[in-house]
Design a protein around this motif. Sequence first.
Motif, PDB file in Angstrom:
ATOM      1  N   ASN A  81       0.911  -1.074  -0.084  1.00  0.00           N
ATOM      2  CA  ASN A  81      -0.084  -0.055   0.191  1.00  0.00           C
ATOM      3  C   ASN A  81       0.994   1.203   0.064  1.00  0.00           C
ATOM      4  O   ASN A  81       1.377   1.845   1.147  1.00  0.00           O
ATOM      5  CB  ASN A  81      -1.052   0.108   1.503  1.00  0.00           C
TER       6      ASN A  81
ATOM      7  N   ALA B 261       0.067   4.267  -0.632  1.00  0.00           N
ATOM      8  CA  ALA B 261      -0.227   5.472  -0.186  1.00  0.00           C
ATOM      9  C   ALA B 261      -0.059   5.571   1.445  1.00  0.00           C
ATOM     10  O   ALA B 261       0.159   6.475   1.927  1.00  0.00           O
ATOM     11  CB  ALA B 261      -1.680   5.511  -0.532  1.00  0.00           C
ATOM     12  N   ALA B 262      -0.184   4.378   2.041  1.00  0.00           N
ATOM     13  CA  ALA B 262       0.086   4.174   3.389  1.00  0.00           C
ATOM     14  C   ALA B 262       1.382   4.426   3.734  1.00  0.00           C
ATOM     15  O   ALA B 262       1.821   5.051   4.670  1.00  0.00           O
ATOM     16  CB  ALA B 262      -0.285   2.944   4.072  1.00  0.00           C
TER      17      ALA B 262
ATOM     18  N   GLU C 126       3.542   6.054   2.189  1.00  0.00           N
ATOM     19  CA  GLU C 126       3.812   7.794   1.948  1.00  0.00           C
ATOM     20  C   GLU C 126       3.310   8.402   3.427  1.00  0.00           C
ATOM     21  O   GLU C 126       3.875   9.329   3.893  1.00  0.00           O
ATOM     22  CB  GLU C 126       3.433   8.344   0.777  1.00  0.00           C
ATOM     23  N   ALA C 127       2.119   7.910   3.753  1.00  0.00           N
ATOM     24  CA  ALA C 127       1.559   8.617   4.618  1.00  0.00           C
ATOM     25  C   ALA C 127       2.309   8.384   5.991  1.00  0.00           C
ATOM     26  O   ALA C 127       2.245   9.134   7.114  1.00  0.00           O
ATOM     27  CB  ALA C 127      -0.038   8.267   4.973  1.00  0.00           C
TER      28      ALA C 127
END
Lengths: 307, 518
Positions: A176, A178-179, A181-182
């Motif tokens: 994931n 996006a996770a 990067e978060a």
Amino acid sequence: MDIVASLLDILVSAAFWTAVLRIATPYVLGTLGELICERAGVLNLGIEGIMTLGAMAGWMTVYQGGGLWAGVLAAAACGALLGLLHAALTVPLGLSQHVTGIGVTLLGTSLSYFVYRLVLPQASTPPTIVPFQPLPLPGALAQTPLTYVALAMVAAIAYVLYRTPVGLAVRMVGENPAAAEAQGLNVTALRIGAVMAGSALMALAGAFLTLSAFNAFFFNMVNGRGWICIALVVFASWRPGKALVGALLFAVFDALQLRLQQMTGGVLPYQVFLMMPYLLSILALVLVARRASYPRALMIPYRKGER
Amino acid sequence: MALSATGEPEVVLRLVGITKRFGTLLANDSVSLTLHAGEVLALLGENGAGKTTLMNILFGHYVADEGTIEAFGRPLPPGSPRAALEAGIGMVHQHFTLADNLSVLDNVTVGTESLWRIRSDRRAARARLLELAQRFGLEVRPDAVVADLSVGERQRVEILKALYRDARILILDEPTAVLTPQESASLFDTLRRLTADGLAVVFISHKMNEVFAASDTVAVLRAGKLVATHATSDTDRTRLAELMVGRAVTPAAPQPLAAGEPVLELSHVTVASDHGRPLLDAVDLAVRRRQVIGIAGVSGNGQTALAELVSGLVHAEAGSVTLKGAPVERADPAAMIRLGVARIPEDRHSAGLVGAMTVWENLIAERYRAPAFSRLGILRRGAARTYARRVIADFDVRCPGPEARTQTLSGGNMQKLILGRTLAHKPDLILASQPTRGLDIGAVSYVHGRLLEARAAGAGVLLISEDLDEILALADSIAVIHRGRLTPLLPNGRASISQLGLLMAGHWDILPEILDAA
């Protein structure tokens, strides 16, 4: 009964297992390389070309007077460079990983033949080098150093993936992005790094062919081994330990078919035996891969801030 | 609230003049906000008002075109989630950013250690996670794989992720959208514990009751502009709704009607899954004419299977499906449409419309072989376009015309288009799955009004929704779905909201009590 007895003879002979380990080595290295790329979310169909380039670069370094280990390093460096090309196109630019990978395979293969012909325009019989020699160990353990490198890599990569922060980060960008990067990770850098490292391993698999298994570089010498590695990654459910098992299993089939060819002496066309390891691989894949849980972000380009 | 030396609450976050454009769309128009330690700020607004964009800018997912952000007195560099994390800002996204195949501990710790450490310190990480969980009442199992967790558990993991990184400002994007009422209450409990500890919380919402349940201050965004900031205690629902929408809104309310004969009957229907527990487990249900039946439940409990069964996309393994009195066996979607079933699919983008195709092509997608739209295998484009223009006018679809590609339409207009396709042929049964998910209040009341009109005209409506408020507003009777099983129909009003919440969470032991109360 005859055939069962001779089959047993084969399976207990040290020569058979020596061959199995030797045959398995490029599959182990190639599968580990592909596995690292895919764990980071990038399918690398460039493997076949990267292996060919590794085989050529390693051999050429030694042929030009470099040491065997210098050849290994040169192969790894060339592999990492082709990996960088694949990563540059698929990660920041987000191009199709299939198409780019096939392009990289065509490029790597043609480039290898081109450079080989450029250096050796007239060679009709391929010139040879003195390859790695088996270590003075008993029985099936008498393998060349690269086989031991491959086995050590299995443990090393399993350790890195499951016990270190960077391994967790690589798995996260493959699951994931996006996770990841978060959580403050740099998805692009991690993916490029993983593809380069994986490609270096693929090139080592190729170099094993010219520096250990044989002593020369031929056209078409990788001969589909890269594609088998791609299937083995699925068979292994993206786990390094299972990748070793898969590579060994395939090598057993392959070593066995060579001997069966000799044993049955012309009753069946030899192509039937050549086919056997591939058929069995497909069967194993069907049985195992149905339940495989693949990295969720595999083949999905990540673009930051996309709506 | 934590007070500074001067007696004023300490300002932890200051957004000044934030402007963001996506192409020609002005998502945020010079928005300024201040957040204090110990404060819960509700950011209220319709979908598309720019709430999530604003918070994504704050967290560094987007870069603002104009404006500055200051956290704890220091300017925050734009476009870097890492910088936001280091400044003490944590964000819980609406769509959780968790890796399903990894464990809770992996998800929490990834990126918190220096990447090149030779070995992760798992033991210390686990101890710290458990300590935080204990302190803030966020129960988790560190070694569970995220894929096995309930939605509520996943949200706790997301909050712990932020706390693990010492977040002092927590942003929650639509945190209750997927929770049962009980889970929401427990989330609000957690928020109170966090603010008691001096954290500041921003939560994004479009639900009024949450604003009043949990916030100290409410900021209202409309069309990218900040239209008002109030202490929550100084305002009321009507006022906030008007600020949000920009005009007065009257919710649709059903009139009492006598239910007619059944149009859909399910008897002991079971739908198998690929592995383990069936998707639907011996379900009994009847939908009658002039009736809205609401199916309430937390997502992933079999709603999709129920919708696919009624659409003809999956078939019952056991039990019987009856439509208008005639048994239906293994009917495909085309057959179901012919039998008078109209559907509003759960996901309008993936199953409702083909984005790259035009409005008129999408409108005849279910009926292109009907003589009205094709003759001898050739499409009657003129007739289809005329028909499309009529639907566009009847259903108030805002679009340039029949030739517009549907992907250029807003969510509300896409839904109106689907509604037009669904209702134009006087269906006997309307299957409405999440019909208003992601729509703004205006579009919601339009969709609700149209569904109730169809009910009055004699259709049966099967309303599957994760929004309990929607079901309570429209349904004549309600059934709760949990793990593929369906409760008996409860007339709307028979069970309280908290009882429905318990049923949604699987506490069916209270069912006899509810049924006996009648």
